[in-house]
Write an enzyme that holds these catalytic residues in place. Structure first.
Site, short mmCIF file in Angstrom:
data_model
loop_
_atom_site.label_atom_id
_atom_site.label_comp_id
_atom_site.label_asym_id
_atom_site.label_seq_id
_atom_site.Cartn_x
_atom_site.Cartn_y
_atom_site.Cartn_z
N GLY A 171 22.62 0.35 0.33
CA GLY A 171 22.02 -0.63 -0.58
C GLY A 171 21.65 0.01 -1.89
N LYS A 241 30.34 2.41 7.39
CA LYS A 241 29.57 3.18 6.41
C LYS A 241 29.67 4.68 6.68
CE LYS A 241 26.33 -0.60 5.53
NZ LYS A 241 25.07 -1.22 5.98
#
Ligand SMILES: NC(=O)c1ccc[n+]([C@@H]2O[C@H](COP(=O)([O-])OP(=O)(O)OC[C@H]3O[C@@H](n4cnc5c(N)ncnc54)[C@H](OP(=O)(O)O)[C@@H]3O)[C@@H](O)[C@H]2O)c1
Length: 412
Positions: A171, A241
């Site tokens: 993020g 990720k």
């Protein structure tokens, strides 16, 4: 300077280096949660006013596009999309993103559509097309970097354009930027990370004695899950990720399919409660080293930063020359992601060297420091999975309570 949350390039009060400079023409691919959050931020920061550095001239979703040279009314577009589920406007027409990119020839493509977890499409094709058409790219789409990394980086190198994908992992936590821009000379040996805030949230509730069903229901009610929660809980998102982290650091790249992963199911309820009784909790943790990444359920002390309440992300970076770094922060959410995308957009304005284009081709940037060929990686240290230990326990091996606590999560 920062205006209404958007980091504007230095120069005039409005933003660009010269008030007379033409704004950069931006094409936005995808107008879902993230695309609309970015559009709202740009609108609030002054999109459409004289001197604003970016002009969103086209937006395309899965069905069609609106296009207006001189700038779209982003506020109206967001309201219409939220009201009707569709892009609306006098210029609306059905078309595909790739056609539109070729037709508009924008300066920057912001790619915030989706990707199939096995093919990386359609996001990868949008990015390849944007680069081929001479556009810089800013994106939060994970698939292209977790599944088609080599192809994308070769296209970046061929095009001479820049790509920023810092929001694909963590993020707003600048983990990719830290790894690629700050740490090449430090020789990163390992990254351990909690990469999926939803799973972290659910596991912390399991640890407090709640059932999986109830914890997932709360996560859904708070808008923390994907439409299909098994995407988060099954470790798929974390594996994507982990592959991206690996590829930003090490060559040759791996794909998310090569990342062994564990996930949360009802069987973890009892393990979480057992861990709690010993002052510990369970987290879904990624381990990334050269040539290897995996996602495993591991037990950590409740007092450690790993036990941060979800939906936070946590990163521990172990380097050879600069010690250990810890980063923690909000790892997802449309607003958070849009904030990172805005920063990436701004960074295209202010920089042109390798740091500015990072993480476009971090391996090339890192090579002079790390001399990869003469730096054989340590053999991958496998995460000490609680499920693995549970299996051993079932077979009569060491019980969970005798696990080596401090060695699993070092340096806290
Ligand atoms: N949300 C987060 O917190 C977060 C965090 C990090 C990264 N990301 C990534 O950021 C991207 C956007 O996330 P999101 O939450 O905004 O997703 P979303 O709400 O599902 O929106 C996806 C958007 O992509 C559009 N789209 C789908 N196929 C397309 C195609 N072939 N051509 C053009 N547009 C297409 C959809 O069109 P329709 O509107 O017509 O359906 C929709 O507007 C995803 O790749 C996601 O993994 C999201």
């Amino acid at each position: 300077m920062v205006k209404d949350g958007i980091p504007l390039p230095p120069g005039s009060a409005a933003g660009p280096a010269s008030p007379n400079a033409s704004p950069h023409r931006v094409l936005l691919v995808g107008f879902g949660h993230v695309g609309r959050a970015l559009a709202r931020s740009l609108h609030e920061a002054g999109h459409g006013r004289p001197g604003f550095p970016w002009d969103v001239v086209a937006v395309v979703d899965s069905r069609g596009a609106v296009l207006e040279e001189g700038g779209l009314d982003l506020e109206e577009l967001v309201l219409a999309k939220e009201r009707t589920g569709r892009l609306q406007g006098p210029t609306y027409r059905r078309c595909r993103a790739s056609e539109l990119i070729a037709q508009v020839a924008p300066d920057v493509v912001v790619e915030v559509s989706v990707s199939d977890p096995h093919t990386g499409e359609p996001g990868t094709s949008h990015i390849l097309r944007a680069l081929a058409e001479g556009a810089d790219v800013v994106t939060s789409n994970k698939g292209p970097f977790a599944l088609r990394y080599r192809e994308v980086q070769e296209a970046v190198a061929r095009s001479g354009r820049r790509i920023r994908y810092g929001t694909t992992v963590g993020g707003i936590v600048p983990i990719l930027e830290t790894l690629v821009e700050r740490l090449p000379a430090a020789r990163v040996q390992e990254v351990e990370a909690v990469l999926n805030g939803t799973t972290q949230f659910v596991l912390s509730r399991l640890s407090a004695g709640e059932s999986l069903q109830s914890a997932v229901a709360v996560a859904q009610a708070r808008g923390l899950t994907e439409p299909n929660p098994s995407w988060d809980l099954g470790g798929h998102d974390a594996a994507l990720k982990a592959a991206i982290l690996h590829n930003a650091l090490f060559s040759p790249p791996i794909t998310a399919d090569e990342v062994p992963r564990e996930g949360v199911d009802a069987g973890v309820e009892a393990l979480a409660q057992e861990a709690r009784a010993q002052g510990r909790t369970i987290v879904l943790q990624a381990h990334v080293r050269a040539g290897h990444a995996e996602v495993a359920l591991v037990e950590v002390p409740l007092s450690s930063p790993w036990a941060a309440p979800g939906p936070l992300n946590v990163f521990q970076v172990t380097t050879e020359r600069a010690g250990t770094l810890l980063l923690q922060g909000p790892g997802a959410g449309a607003e958070v992601t849009a904030t990172g995308l805005a920063a990436d957009l701004a960074s295209l304005e202010t920089s042109s060297g390798p740091c500015g284009s990072v993480p476009s081709h971090p391996n090339a940037f890192a090579d002079p420091w790390t001399a990869r060929a003469s730096w054989p990686p340590a053999p991958p240290a496998r995460a000490t999975s609680v499920l693995g230990r549970q299996r051993r326990k079932i077979r009569g091996g060491a019980p969970l309570s005798t696990a080596r606590a401090a060695e699993e999560v070092r340096a806290w």
